[in-house]
Design an enzyme around this catalytic site. Structure first.
Site, mmCIF file in Angstrom:
data_model
loop_
_atom_site.group_PDB
_atom_site.id
_atom_site.type_symbol
_atom_site.label_atom_id
_atom_site.label_comp_id
_atom_site.label_asym_id
_atom_site.label_seq_id
_atom_site.Cartn_x
_atom_site.Cartn_y
_atom_site.Cartn_z
ATOM 1 N N LYS A 52 -14.139 -3.457 30.552
ATOM 2 C CA LYS A 52 -13.865 -2.055 30.200
ATOM 3 C C LYS A 52 -14.283 -1.773 28.753
ATOM 4 C CE LYS A 52 -10.115 -1.774 33.569
ATOM 5 N NZ LYS A 52 -8.683 -1.757 33.874
ATOM 6 N N GLN A 96 -2.891 -2.780 31.138
ATOM 7 C CA GLN A 96 -3.459 -3.544 32.254
ATOM 8 C C GLN A 96 -2.353 -4.196 33.082
ATOM 9 O OE1 GLN A 96 -6.682 -3.439 33.015
ATOM 10 N NE2 GLN A 96 -6.587 -4.876 34.708
ATOM 11 N N ASP A 119 -5.652 6.021 33.547
ATOM 12 C CA ASP A 119 -5.597 5.270 34.810
ATOM 13 C C ASP A 119 -5.163 6.185 35.960
ATOM 14 O OD1 ASP A 119 -6.334 2.577 34.920
ATOM 15 O OD2 ASP A 119 -4.503 1.915 33.907
HETATM 16 N N1 GUN Z 1 -4.990 -3.946 37.439
HETATM 17 C C1 GUN Z 1 -5.876 -3.915 38.473
HETATM 18 N N2 GUN Z 1 -6.548 -2.745 38.487
HETATM 19 C C2 GUN Z 1 -6.075 -2.021 37.441
HETATM 20 C C3 GUN Z 1 -6.396 -0.730 36.939
HETATM 21 O O1 GUN Z 1 -7.243 0.014 37.460
HETATM 22 N N3 GUN Z 1 -5.691 -0.352 35.825
HETATM 23 C C4 GUN Z 1 -4.741 -1.122 35.244
HETATM 24 N N4 GUN Z 1 -4.108 -0.643 34.191
HETATM 25 N N5 GUN Z 1 -4.429 -2.325 35.700
HETATM 26 C C5 GUN Z 1 -5.112 -2.769 36.797
#
Ligand code: GUN
Length: 290
Positions: A52, A96, A119
């Site tokens: 990311k 995350q 998100d």
């Molecule tokens: N863990 C797995 N996919 C995601 C996501 O899209 N966002 C976040 N914050 N954690 C994740």
């Protein structure tokens, strides 16, 4: 069979996002800033967050990783969330997941200010999505919608079968595919671990979205000719022949199923890269909406 090339599509979208950021900059605007909070040392989470941040760098977006030890208390993490909520320089941030067991993920998600929740996990943003109001769509479903649009896949009146009812993927994509819009207007069946005769249902799918986390679960006898498949599963399996020490497996037995599909996403290089550009698009939106 046509490959739904998430890597190529994501690269195209990144160029568009980079151009938009350049325009913002040249108009004297603020450069969008994404913060990712990473708790602990979960290998997959580190890989995702690094990807990311690398994507932010590529498009000229400001990004910061906040790394916290896995012994951080819930209270300390909530304090960090509060700081980020108040920080005027931060346009959007994510925490995350998964979080260590002693931290209540729901509590943390609900503490994120909805206007910074890139998100799209906050209940108020999920509610807006359900009501078809403008909001941040969760990144994986948003990525699937963008692939559908870019490949001009017909969805009107189709039977869309979703496997998995997680709040991050299965539930929101089932809702989005049933909306009165494009992509949408599908008749949706949402299946899960208690579904009886799953293969009978998947065999009737025009569009199959699999978010189950079981490597190579979908076999050719479970789908019909011409099906469109989105494989959300990514499971790491130890493989000494790989430099990384593991190989990535989707939920679909790609090699066995591909010739029956009209369109299919590979793993890796399908839905995954689209998820990352969706986060970039949401952050851009958060910065522009300020
Ligand atoms: N863990 C797995 N996919 C995601 C996501 O899209 N966002 C976040 N914050 N954690 C994740």
């Amino acid at each position: 069979m046509q490959l739904l090339d998430g890597k190529k599509t994501a690269a195209e979208i990144k160029i568009e996002v980079a151009e938009e950021i350049k325009r913002l900059k040249s108009n004297g605007g603020k450069i969008p800033h994404l913060v990712a909070v990473l708790v602990g040392n979960n290998g997959a989470s580190i890989t995702y967050v690094d990807a990311k941040i690398a994507a932010c760098k590529l498009v000229g977006m400001k990004s910061t990783i906040v790394r916290l030890n896995d012994t951080v208390t819930e209270k300390e993490l909530l304090k960090k969330v509060d700081e980020l909520n108040k920080d005027k320089d931060v346009d959007g941030f994510i925490v995350q997941l998964p979080l260590p067991k002693h931290i209540n993920e729901k509590k943390v998600t609900e503490a994120i200010r909805p206007t910074k929740d890139v998100d799209g996990f906050h209940p108020s943003n999920i509610g807006k999505m359900m009501l078809n109001l403008p909001t941040f769509l969760p990144a994986t479903p948003f990525g699937i919608l963008q692939l559908i649009e870019r490949y001009n896949i017909e969805t009107n009146g189709k039977h869309c079968v979703v496997i998995g009812r997680s709040s991050i993927v299965g539930s929101p994509i089932a809702n989005l595919m049933s909306r009165n819009s494009y992509p949408g207007n599908c008749t949706v069946t949402l299946t899960h671990s208690r579904t009886v005769n799953l293969a009978e249902i998947t065999k009737t799918a025009d569009i199959l979205i699999v978010a189950l986390g079981k490597p190579h679960f979908i076999k050719p006898e479970m789908v019909k000719d011409g099906v469109v498949i989105f494989d959300v599963g990514i499971t790491r399996i130890a493989d000494k022949s790989k430099k990384s020490g593991y190989k990535l497996y989707g939920d679909v037995d790609f090699e066995a199923v591909k010739d029956k599909a009209s369109f299919i996403t590979p793993v890796p290089g399908g839905v995954g890269p689209m998820t990352i550009v969706s986060l970039l698009k949401n952050t851009l939106l958060a910065a522009k909406d300020k």
